[in-house]
Design a protein around this motif. Structure first.
Motif, PDB file in Angstrom:
ATOM      1  N   PRO A 184       0.827  -1.205   0.000  1.00 12.19           N
ATOM      2  CA  PRO A 184       0.000   0.000   0.000  1.00 12.19           C
ATOM      3  C   PRO A 184       0.870   1.269   0.000  1.00 12.19           C
ATOM      4  N   GLN A 185       0.377   2.324  -0.653  1.00 11.70           N
ATOM      5  CA  GLN A 185       1.072   3.607  -0.709  1.00 11.70           C
ATOM      6  C   GLN A 185       0.213   4.660   0.001  1.00 11.70           C
ATOM      7  N   LEU A 186       0.860   5.627   0.667  1.00  9.54           N
ATOM      8  CA  LEU A 186       0.163   6.670   1.408  1.00  9.54           C
ATOM      9  C   LEU A 186      -0.704   7.503   0.484  1.00  9.54           C
ATOM     10  N   SER A 187      -0.231   7.625  -0.751  1.00 11.64           N
ATOM     11  CA  SER A 187      -0.975   8.452  -1.716  1.00 11.64           C
ATOM     12  C   SER A 187      -2.321   7.826  -2.066  1.00 11.64           C
ATOM     13  N   ASP A 188      -2.389   6.502  -1.837  1.00 14.82           N
ATOM     14  CA  ASP A 188      -3.642   5.821  -2.147  1.00 14.82           C
ATOM     15  C   ASP A 188      -4.728   6.154  -1.133  1.00 14.82           C
ATOM     16  N   PHE A 189      -4.364   6.781  -0.009  1.00 14.87           N
ATOM     17  CA  PHE A 189      -5.327   7.042   1.056  1.00 14.87           C
ATOM     18  C   PHE A 189      -5.593   8.542   1.232  1.00 14.87           C
ATOM     19  N   GLY A 190      -5.167   9.321   0.280  1.00 16.97           N
ATOM     20  CA  GLY A 190      -5.456  10.778   0.313  1.00 16.97           C
ATOM     21  C   GLY A 190      -4.901  11.448   1.535  1.00 16.97           C
ATOM     22  N   GLY A 191      -3.788  10.954   1.968  1.00 19.20           N
ATOM     23  CA  GLY A 191      -3.133  11.547   3.118  1.00 19.20           C
ATOM     24  C   GLY A 191      -3.633  11.042   4.446  1.00 19.20           C
ATOM     25  N   ASN A 192      -4.530  10.087   4.476  1.00 22.22           N
ATOM     26  CA  ASN A 192      -5.045   9.533   5.743  1.00 22.22           C
ATOM     27  C   ASN A 192      -4.040   8.513   6.266  1.00 22.22           C
ATOM     28  N   GLU A 193      -3.204   8.989   7.179  1.00 26.09           N
ATOM     29  CA  GLU A 193      -2.116   8.142   7.669  1.00 26.09           C
ATOM     30  C   GLU A 193      -2.640   7.000   8.543  1.00 26.09           C
ATOM     31  N   THR A 194      -3.716   7.242   9.276  1.00 25.19           N
ATOM     32  CA  THR A 194      -4.238   6.193  10.156  1.00 25.19           C
ATOM     33  C   THR A 194      -4.716   5.005   9.343  1.00 25.19           C
ATOM     34  N   ALA A 195      -5.505   5.255   8.307  1.00 22.34           N
ATOM     35  CA  ALA A 195      -5.996   4.163   7.465  1.00 22.34           C
ATOM     36  C   ALA A 195      -4.835   3.478   6.729  1.00 22.34           C
ATOM     37  N   TYR A 196      -3.856   4.316   6.316  1.00 21.85           N
ATOM     38  CA  TYR A 196      -2.693   3.759   5.606  1.00 21.85           C
ATOM     39  C   TYR A 196      -1.907   2.827   6.521  1.00 21.85           C
ATOM     40  N   ASN A 197      -1.654   3.303   7.751  1.00 24.89           N
ATOM     41  CA  ASN A 197      -0.851   2.496   8.675  1.00 24.89           C
ATOM     42  C   ASN A 197      -1.545   1.168   9.002  1.00 24.89           C
ATOM     43  N   GLU A 198      -2.837   1.176   9.190  1.00 24.67           N
ATOM     44  CA  GLU A 198      -3.557  -0.055   9.499  1.00 24.67           C
ATOM     45  C   GLU A 198      -3.458  -1.045   8.337  1.00 24.67           C
ATOM     46  N   LEU A 199      -3.635  -0.566   7.118  1.00 26.26           N
ATOM     47  CA  LEU A 199      -3.577  -1.469   5.962  1.00 26.26           C
ATOM     48  C   LEU A 199      -2.159  -1.949   5.706  1.00 26.26           C
ATOM     49  N   TRP A 200      -1.202  -1.030   5.924  1.00 26.59           N
ATOM     50  CA  TRP A 200       0.203  -1.438   5.674  1.00 26.59           C
ATOM     51  C   TRP A 200       0.643  -2.502   6.681  1.00 26.59           C
ATOM     52  N   ASN A 201       0.239  -2.341   7.963  1.00 32.33           N
ATOM     53  CA  ASN A 201       0.592  -3.347   8.975  1.00 32.33           C
ATOM     54  C   ASN A 201      -0.007  -4.711   8.635  1.00 32.33           C
ATOM     55  N   ALA A 202      -1.255  -4.717   8.156  1.00 34.72           N
ATOM     56  CA  ALA A 202      -1.875  -5.978   7.755  1.00 34.72           C
ATOM     57  C   ALA A 202      -1.147  -6.593   6.561  1.00 34.72           C
ATOM     58  N   TRP A 203      -0.784  -5.725   5.622  1.00 33.32           N
ATOM     59  CA  TRP A 203      -0.045  -6.223   4.441  1.00 33.32           C
ATOM     60  C   TRP A 203       1.316  -6.773   4.834  1.00 33.32           C
ATOM     61  N   ASN A 204       2.006  -6.060   5.727  1.00 32.77           N
ATOM     62  CA  ASN A 204       3.345  -6.470   6.151  1.00 32.77           C
ATOM     63  C   ASN A 204       3.296  -7.818   6.869  1.00 32.77           C
ATOM     64  N   GLU A 205       2.282  -8.068   7.687  1.00 33.65           N
ATOM     65  CA  GLU A 205       2.146  -9.359   8.378  1.00 33.65           C
ATOM     66  C   GLU A 205       1.923 -10.484   7.382  1.00 33.65           C
ATOM     67  N   THR A 206       1.064 -10.216   6.370  1.00 33.30           N
ATOM     68  CA  THR A 206       0.823 -11.230   5.337  1.00 33.30           C
ATOM     69  C   THR A 206       2.077 -11.476   4.530  1.00 33.30           C
ATOM     70  N   ASN A 207       2.813 -10.418   4.226  1.00 37.88           N
ATOM     71  CA  ASN A 207       4.052 -10.555   3.435  1.00 37.88           C
ATOM     72  C   ASN A 207       5.104 -11.355   4.190  1.00 37.88           C
ATOM     73  N   THR A 208       5.188 -11.133   5.526  1.00 40.07           N
ATOM     74  CA  THR A 208       6.162 -11.895   6.334  1.00 40.07           C
ATOM     75  C   THR A 208       5.786 -13.378   6.362  1.00 40.07           C
ATOM     76  N   THR A 209       4.507 -13.681   6.523  1.00 41.07           N
ATOM     77  CA  THR A 209       4.044 -15.071   6.525  1.00 41.07           C
ATOM     78  C   THR A 209       4.358 -15.745   5.188  1.00 41.07           C
ATOM     79  N   TYR A 210       4.166 -15.005   4.105  1.00 36.89           N
ATOM     80  CA  TYR A 210       4.435 -15.560   2.777  1.00 36.89           C
ATOM     81  C   TYR A 210       5.934 -15.819   2.576  1.00 36.89           C
ATOM     82  N   ALA A 211       6.776 -14.909   3.087  1.00 37.23           N
ATOM     83  CA  ALA A 211       8.232 -15.090   2.967  1.00 37.23           C
ATOM     84  C   ALA A 211       8.688 -16.338   3.744  1.00 37.23           C
ATOM     85  N   ASN A 212       8.092 -16.506   4.960  1.00 32.71           N
ATOM     86  CA  ASN A 212       8.422 -17.708   5.740  1.00 32.71           C
ATOM     87  C   ASN A 212       7.969 -18.970   5.009  1.00 32.71           C
TER      88      ASN A 212
END
Length: 346
Positions: free
Chosen positions: A163-191
Motif C-alpha cells: 500500500p502507498q500513502l498516496s492511495d489514502f489521500g493523506g489519511n495516515e491512520t488508514a494507511y498504517n492499518e492497511l500497511w501493517n496488515a499487508w506487512n504481516e501477510t508478506n512476512t508469513t508468505y516469505a516464511n
C-alpha cells in the motif's frame, strides 16, 4: 614251561612321559576329530593268551608178553602203570605297551618316493584345486540413509502490492492499518517460501535415496585366495570324489600313479592326498591303525592327518560318509594305533 598264543586285542592309549592328559588319539567328539600336538602316544594293548602247562598223569598200559608152554608159544597181557606229561592250558590277560612317536609338522612337508609332492603333475593338479574362489561377503559400504522427513507446509497466497500513502489521500491512520496488515501477510508468505524451499530439497534428497536404495546390495561377490582350511578341504574332497576304491595291500601306485589310475586302496588314497597337501604347503602325515569298519570287518587301515591352524585334522578319503576332520565309516573309539609316519614304510 609256558607257551603263549595271542587270541584277541583291544587298545588303550595314554600320553607319554611329558605328562599331557591325552587319553585317546581321537577327540571324544567324532564330529570334530582334532588331534592336538603334544606328547608321543603310549599304546597299551590288552590281549587274551593261551598259557600251556604240563601235568603229570598216571597211564594204564597193557604189555603183551610171549612165552612158551609145552612147546608152544602163547601170549598173555600184563598191566603196568607209567607216568607221562600232558599239556593243558588256561587263558590269561596280558598287556603290551609300546610308544608311537607324534611326528611334528616340521617333518611332514617334503617329497618322498611314494608321496611325490614336487612332481609337475601333482603341483599342476594342486593349483587347479586350490585356485581363486568367488565368495559372497557383507557389503562393507553402509546402506543409504533416508533423509529426515519434513512435512509439506500449508500453502500461503502471495500478498498484493505494498500500500502507498498516496492511495489514502493523506489519511495516515488508514494507511498504517492497511500497511501493517499487508506487512504481516508478506512476512508469513516469505516464511512459507523458505520452508517450501526446504521441503522441495527434502523431496529431491528422498528421490535420490530411493534410487540409491534400489541399487544397494547387502552382499557382494569378491574373488580371493583360499584360506589354508579351504585348501585342505578342497584337496580332501577332490581325492574323495576323484578316486575309486580298489582293494589290495600296501602301496601299489604311489601318488603320481594313483592320480593317473584314478583308483587305489587306502594307502594310495592317502599318498595322493598327502602329496597334494604338501604341494600346497600344508604339512601332512600318515596314520596306521587296526580299525573296525561299520560292516564289522576289522583290518589294517591307513589315513592322513593335515596340519591346519595349529591342529591335526583326520582325513580319510575312502568313504563319502567322511569329511575333513570327521571319520564315520569306522569306529574311532576302538581302533589300535600302529604308527604315525612322515613317510610310509610300506
Amino acid at each position: 614251561m609256558l607257551f603263549t598264543i595271542c587270541i584277541a586285542c583291544c587298545v588303550f592309549i595314554s600320553s607319554g612321559a611329558t605328562g599331557n592328559n591325552i587319553t585317546s588319539i581321537e577327540n571324544v567328539n567324532e564330529n570334530q576329530n582334532v588331534l592336538e600336538v603334544n606328547a608321543d602316544y603310549v599304546v597299551t594293548v590288552k590281549k587274551q593268551v593261551k598259557v600251556y602247562y604240563k601235568v603229570k598223569k598216571k597211564v594204564k598200559i597193557k604189555k603183551k608178553i610171549r612165552y612158551k608152554s609145552k612147546g608152544k608159544w602163547k601170549i598173555k597181557y600184563k598191566t603196568k602203570y607209567k607216568y607221562r606229561y600232558v599239556y593243558k592250558y588256561y587263558y590269561k590277560t596280558v598287556y603290551r605297551t609300546y610308544t608311537v612317536r607324534d611326528v611334528p609338522p616340521s617333518e611332514c612337508k617334503g617329497s618322498t618316493r611314494n608321496c611325490q609332492s614336487t612332481n609337475s603333475a601333482i603341483v599342476s593338479k594342486m593349483k587347479s584345486i586350490t585356485t581363486l574362489i568367488n565368495v559372497t561377503v557383507p557389503n562393507p559400504e553402509p546402506a543409504p540413509k533416508a533423509p529426515t522427513p519434513i512435512e509439506k507446509p500449508i500453502e500461503v497466497s502471495e500478498p498484493g502490492p505494498e500500500p502507498q500513502l498516496s492511495d489514502f489521500g493523506g489519511n495516515e491512520t488508514a494507511y498504517n492499518e492497511l500497511w501493517n496488515a499487508w506487512n504481516e501477510t508478506n512476512t508469513t508468505y516469505a516464511n512459507y517460501l523458505e520452508v517450501n524451499q526446504t521441503y522441495n530439497q527434502y523431496l529431491h534428497d528422498y528421490n535420490n535415496y530411493l534410487t540409491a536404495l534400489s541399487q544397494y546390495k547387502k552382499t557382494i561377490t569378491v574373488t580371493r585366495a583360499q584360506t589354508t582350511m579351504e585348501k585342505a578341504n578342497s584337496i580332501f574332497e577332490f581325492v574323495q570324489h576323484y578316486l575309486d576304491y580298489s582293494f589290495y595291500y600296501n602301496t601299489k601306485y604311489g601318488a603320481v600313479g594313483t592320480l593317473s589310475m584314478k583308483k587305489g586302496n587306502c594307502v594310495d588314497h592317502t599318498h595322493l592326498l598327502i602329496a597334494l597337501a604338501r604341494a600346497a604347503g600344508i604339512p601332512a602325515r600318515y596314520v596306521h591303525g587296526q580299525c573296525t569298519f561299520n560292516s564289522g570287518f576289522r583290518t589294517g587301515h591307513v589315513w592322513a592327518q593335515l596340519y591346519v591352524n595349529g591342529k591335526w585334522y583326520n582325513a580319510d578319503a575312502i568313504s563319502f560318509s567322511n569329511k575333513l576332520g570327521t571319520i564315520a565309516n569306522w569306529n574311532t573309539a576302538t581302533y589300535t594305533l600302529k604308527g604315525i609316519y612322515s613317510s610310509l614304510p610300506f
